[in-house]
Design an enzyme around this catalytic site. Structure first.
Site, short mmCIF file in Angstrom:
data_model
loop_
_atom_site.label_atom_id
_atom_site.label_comp_id
_atom_site.label_asym_id
_atom_site.label_seq_id
_atom_site.Cartn_x
_atom_site.Cartn_y
_atom_site.Cartn_z
N ASN A 41 -13.07 -2.92 3.32
CA ASN A 41 -13.88 -2.30 3.62
C ASN A 41 -14.89 -2.52 2.34
OD1 ASN A 41 -12.63 -1.22 5.60
ND2 ASN A 41 -10.97 -0.52 4.35
N HIS B 252 -10.73 -5.10 -2.86
CA HIS B 252 -9.42 -5.48 -3.13
C HIS B 252 -9.56 -6.07 -0.84
CE1 HIS B 252 -10.95 -0.43 -1.71
NE2 HIS B 252 -9.54 -0.42 -0.75
N ASP C 123 0.74 -1.07 -0.01
CA ASP C 123 -0.30 -0.33 -0.04
C ASP C 123 0.76 1.41 0.21
OD1 ASP C 123 -1.77 2.26 0.87
OD2 ASP C 123 -3.06 0.80 0.79
N ILE C 124 0.50 1.77 -1.07
CA ILE C 124 0.97 3.53 -0.89
C ILE C 124 0.53 4.56 0.34
CG2 ILE C 124 1.79 3.58 -3.58
CD1 ILE C 124 -0.42 5.82 -3.30
N HIS D 81 -6.78 -5.55 2.53
CA HIS D 81 -5.59 -5.02 3.11
C HIS D 81 -5.55 -6.18 3.89
CE1 HIS D 81 -6.88 -1.10 2.72
NE2 HIS D 81 -8.06 -1.25 2.42
N GLU E 163 -12.72 3.22 -0.32
CA GLU E 163 -12.03 4.29 -1.26
C GLU E 163 -12.07 4.87 -2.64
OE1 GLU E 163 -8.78 6.08 0.60
OE2 GLU E 163 -9.64 6.37 2.67
#
Length: 114
Positions: free
Chosen positions: A88, A101, A31-32, A103, A96
């Site tokens: 999420n 996706h 993750d960035i 995490h 978002e």
């Protein structure tokens, strides 16, 4: 540009990302904007917008995503101490980017929400 285009570009390697693993079903990368010492995203290579869009035809993708998350946790040596796997869904769930996706977070003691 749709907000899910960034993931599609990462899958196609059109933009730079630290890809840790990729097969025909998923792509895994750092993750960035990490929220933990280890914060990795696991995404399906074919667009599924939210968890609500999992259906009879694509349900096996979720099992593969979980399998790859666990294998990645072992490779990153966080499986013994523990980690979180989070998906999420939609705005109130904290999603978002409209692209399913997962995490994978670990590397430290993580706060719990409840």
């Amino acid at each position: 540009m749709n907000n899910y285009s960034i993931f599609q570009k990462i899958i196609k390697k059109e933009i730079s990302a630290n890809i840790l693993y990729q097969d025909k079903i998923v792509t895994v990368f750092d993750d960035i904007k990490p929220k933990a010492p280890i914060h990795i995203l696991i995404i399906p290579n074919n667009l599924i917008k939210t968890a609500n869009d999992i259906n009879k035809k694509n349900k096996d993708i979720i099992a593969h995503m979980f399998y790859i998350a666990v294998q990645t946790a072992k490779e990153k040596k966080i499986s013994q101490d523990g980690y979180k796997i989070i998906i999420n869904c939609n705005k109130h769930g904290g999603q978002e980017i409209n692209y399913l996706h997962m995490h994978l977070l670990g590397g430290a003691k993580l706060k719990t929400l409840y």
